[in-house]
Design a protein around this motif. Structure first.
Motif, mmCIF file in Angstrom:
data_model
loop_
_atom_site.group_PDB
_atom_site.id
_atom_site.type_symbol
_atom_site.label_atom_id
_atom_site.label_comp_id
_atom_site.label_asym_id
_atom_site.label_seq_id
_atom_site.Cartn_x
_atom_site.Cartn_y
_atom_site.Cartn_z
ATOM 1 N N VAL A 1 1.534 -20.116 -0.210
ATOM 2 C CA VAL A 1 0.194 -20.552 0.187
ATOM 3 C C VAL A 1 -0.820 -20.267 -0.915
ATOM 4 O O VAL A 1 -1.691 -21.102 -1.211
ATOM 5 C CB VAL A 1 -0.224 -19.870 1.504
ATOM 6 C CG1 VAL A 1 -1.697 -20.135 1.805
ATOM 7 C CG2 VAL A 1 0.640 -20.382 2.651
ATOM 8 N N SER A 2 -0.704 -19.108 -1.539
ATOM 9 C CA SER A 2 -1.603 -18.775 -2.645
ATOM 10 C C SER A 2 -1.469 -19.782 -3.774
ATOM 11 O O SER A 2 -2.471 -20.210 -4.374
ATOM 12 C CB SER A 2 -1.286 -17.362 -3.152
ATOM 13 O OG SER A 2 -2.070 -17.050 -4.281
ATOM 14 N N LEU B 1 -0.457 -22.910 -3.462
ATOM 15 C CA LEU B 1 -1.017 -24.186 -3.009
ATOM 16 C C LEU B 1 -2.538 -24.195 -3.097
ATOM 17 O O LEU B 1 -3.151 -25.222 -3.379
ATOM 18 C CB LEU B 1 -0.579 -24.471 -1.572
ATOM 19 C CG LEU B 1 0.926 -24.700 -1.358
ATOM 20 C CD1 LEU B 1 1.218 -24.897 0.121
ATOM 21 C CD2 LEU B 1 1.419 -25.887 -2.168
ATOM 22 N N HIS B 2 -3.148 -23.052 -2.842
ATOM 23 C CA HIS B 2 -4.602 -22.963 -2.951
ATOM 24 C C HIS B 2 -5.063 -23.089 -4.403
ATOM 25 O O HIS B 2 -6.153 -23.595 -4.682
ATOM 26 C CB HIS B 2 -5.089 -21.629 -2.377
ATOM 27 C CG HIS B 2 -5.088 -21.610 -0.874
ATOM 28 N ND1 HIS B 2 -5.119 -20.441 -0.142
ATOM 29 C CD2 HIS B 2 -5.035 -22.612 0.039
ATOM 30 C CE1 HIS B 2 -5.112 -20.727 1.150
ATOM 31 N NE2 HIS B 2 -5.052 -22.041 1.278
ATOM 32 N N ARG B 3 -4.208 -22.613 -5.309
ATOM 33 C CA ARG B 3 -4.589 -22.636 -6.727
ATOM 34 C C ARG B 3 -4.357 -24.006 -7.350
ATOM 35 O O ARG B 3 -5.115 -24.439 -8.223
ATOM 36 C CB ARG B 3 -3.793 -21.566 -7.479
ATOM 37 C CG ARG B 3 -4.188 -21.433 -8.931
ATOM 38 C CD ARG B 3 -3.499 -20.243 -9.568
ATOM 39 N NE ARG B 3 -3.893 -20.081 -10.965
ATOM 40 C CZ ARG B 3 -3.451 -19.122 -11.768
ATOM 41 N NH1 ARG B 3 -2.616 -18.212 -11.286
ATOM 42 N NH2 ARG B 3 -3.838 -19.058 -13.017
ATOM 43 N N ALA C 1 2.205 -22.247 7.629
ATOM 44 C CA ALA C 1 1.294 -21.757 6.591
ATOM 45 C C ALA C 1 0.874 -22.902 5.668
ATOM 46 O O ALA C 1 -0.296 -23.008 5.276
ATOM 47 C CB ALA C 1 1.958 -20.642 5.790
ATOM 48 N N CYS C 2 1.805 -23.782 5.322
ATOM 49 C CA CYS C 2 1.478 -24.937 4.480
ATOM 50 C C CYS C 2 0.541 -25.888 5.211
ATOM 51 O O CYS C 2 -0.409 -26.416 4.617
ATOM 52 C CB CYS C 2 2.753 -25.676 4.082
ATOM 53 S SG CYS C 2 3.842 -24.765 2.967
ATOM 54 N N ASP D 1 -3.567 -28.149 -6.695
ATOM 55 C CA ASP D 1 -3.783 -29.218 -5.714
ATOM 56 C C ASP D 1 -2.502 -30.038 -5.553
ATOM 57 O O ASP D 1 -2.250 -30.984 -6.305
ATOM 58 C CB ASP D 1 -4.936 -30.113 -6.175
ATOM 59 C CG ASP D 1 -5.332 -31.121 -5.111
ATOM 60 O OD1 ASP D 1 -4.974 -30.891 -3.943
ATOM 61 O OD2 ASP D 1 -5.998 -32.106 -5.459
ATOM 62 N N ARG E 1 -1.625 -25.147 7.461
ATOM 63 C CA ARG E 1 -2.973 -24.585 7.508
ATOM 64 C C ARG E 1 -3.709 -24.802 6.191
ATOM 65 O O ARG E 1 -4.943 -24.765 6.150
ATOM 66 C CB ARG E 1 -2.906 -23.092 7.853
ATOM 67 C CG ARG E 1 -2.571 -22.820 9.325
ATOM 68 C CD ARG E 1 -2.795 -21.378 9.689
ATOM 69 N NE ARG E 1 -1.864 -20.477 9.053
ATOM 70 C CZ ARG E 1 -0.676 -20.143 9.533
ATOM 71 N NH1 ARG E 1 -0.264 -20.643 10.698
ATOM 72 N NH2 ARG E 1 0.111 -19.308 8.900
ATOM 73 N N SER E 2 -2.936 -25.031 5.129
ATOM 74 C CA SER E 2 -3.534 -25.368 3.829
ATOM 75 C C SER E 2 -3.743 -26.873 3.692
ATOM 76 O O SER E 2 -4.134 -27.347 2.625
ATOM 77 C CB SER E 2 -2.634 -24.859 2.696
ATOM 78 O OG SER E 2 -2.479 -23.456 2.757
ATOM 79 N N ASP E 3 -3.449 -27.622 4.763
ATOM 80 C CA ASP E 3 -3.599 -29.073 4.813
ATOM 81 C C ASP E 3 -2.729 -29.780 3.773
ATOM 82 O O ASP E 3 -3.130 -30.786 3.180
ATOM 83 C CB ASP E 3 -5.065 -29.487 4.640
ATOM 84 C CG ASP E 3 -5.295 -30.936 5.075
ATOM 85 O OD1 ASP E 3 -4.611 -31.376 6.019
ATOM 86 O OD2 ASP E 3 -6.142 -31.628 4.457
ATOM 87 N N VAL E 4 -1.549 -29.239 3.548
ATOM 88 C CA VAL E 4 -0.588 -29.872 2.648
ATOM 89 C C VAL E 4 0.589 -30.353 3.487
ATOM 90 O O VAL E 4 1.225 -29.554 4.178
ATOM 91 C CB VAL E 4 -0.094 -28.901 1.563
ATOM 92 C CG1 VAL E 4 0.891 -29.599 0.634
ATOM 93 C CG2 VAL E 4 -1.263 -28.332 0.779
#
Length: 345
Positions: free
Chosen positions: A140-141, A143-145, A170-171, A147, A173-176
């Protein structure tokens, strides 16, 4: 290998490639793959019709006790080097967005998702392959870093499905959007559907799904309402107790078990742990067939190593008695015992 002796097609090449793996000849295996590329065979076909089926055969040889763990590891390493060489030889230019490919936390079978990553790269995607056993928080970290347009997650063992579900959520929630694959989700993807996630049976299918974001996101919700009764969570909390109890009963009823070497004891504890973990995963997805399939596989694996069926029957009987008040676990254990050959029902 000279041009005169090189295989002219993938059928012949498959047999020769397996021979190179058996001989642990990395250079010959790489030369064979590159020779096919130079002869005009597409890189995707070399990966999917040469390396992938050869790796499946490597796993079968280990399962039949024809190859040791060391031989299996050596062959897998060689195929990883071959995949790298094919990728370097092809060097496609990225024309699409970014896809992150990773193994579930605790999942160490990294070659199949590596093949998926390379097929995606060959089809123009910018691919980041994170490798084996990626913790959910780290994924997740990442994915946040960066795009990412999609995440492809691999799971080879069904007992990892509860952890896979955590990573999938978890992915999300990151909208991926997420696509999953691997034997861990069932040969037909039925456990992916139970978790409510898009599933692809192979690398080309994964590539097609990722190219169609609507299809990737258009997935029916998961069917996990049964988790509200806490049976799965209770099983996980009692894991150590269950293993210790089964080991104690094995020693009591099988005198030879009291004289196990350290290696034999470790292997026994590991097998008991796998039984509990597969049972818990079957309860998680509410599908007893997962546990039955595992028991049948375990019979084949241990049988090829000279371990009698009774070594499986005893712990299943023990767990059945201890977990009689756990309805889904008890049903799965009963079906597992019924699947054992030559054991009284």
């Amino acid at each position: 290998m000279t041009a005169a002796t090189a295989p002219t097609g993938l059928g012949e090449a498959h047999t020769v490639y397996l021979d190179h793996l058996a001989d642990a000849d990395e250079y010959a295996a790489t030369d064979l793959a590159i020779g096919l590329l130079d002869a005009g065979v597409p890189a995707e076909r070399v990966l999917l019709d040469l390396v992938a089926p050869a790796q499946a055969e490597v796993g079968e040889r280990w399962a039949r006790n024809e190859w040791s763990v060391a031989q299996e590891h050596a062959a897998t390493h060689i195929s990883e080097q071959v995949v790298a060489a094919v990728s370097a030889h092809a060097r496609p230019d990225p024309t699409n967005g970014r896809v992150v490919v990773a193994c579930m936390d605790g999942e160490w079978h990294a070659l199949p998702p590596r093949l998926v990553a390379e097929v995606l790269r060959l089809r123009g995607w910018q691919v980041t392959f994170l490798g084996a056993s990626v913790p959910a928080a780290h994924l997740v970290s990442y994915l946040h870093r960066y795009d990412a347009d999609a995440v492809a997650l691999a799971c080879a063992l069904p007992m990892r499905l509860p952890y896979a579900h955590q990573m999938i959520e978890a992915c999300r929630r990151s909208d991926v959007p997420v696509v999953v694959g691997g034997r861990g989700f069932g040969a037909d993807g039925r456990w992916a559907r139970r978790l409510g996630v898009a599933w692809a049976p192979d690398a080309p299918s994964a590539a097609e799904l990722i190219a169609d974001e609507r299809a990737l996101r258009r997935v029916p919700p998961g069917q996990l309402a049964h988790l509200a009764d806490d049976e799965y969570a209770s099983l996980v909390r009692r894991r150590s107790e269950l293993i210790d109890g089964a080991l104690a009963e094995l020693r009591e009823r099988v005198p030879a078990a009291r004289a196990y070497t350290a290696a034999q004891l470790d292997a026994t504890v590991s097998d008991l742990g796998h039984i509990v973990d597969f049972l818990a995963a079957a309860v998680y997805v509410d599908d007893a067939s997962m546990f039955t399939e595992f028991v049948q596989w375990l019979v084949e694996i241990l049988g090829s190593r000279g371990v009698p069926v009774g070594a499986i029957a005893l712990p299943l009987e023990h767990f059945g008695a201890v977990l009689r008040d756990f309805p889904r676990a008890a049903r799965a254990l009963a079906l597992g015992r019924a699947a054992l050959p030559g054991v009284a029902r």
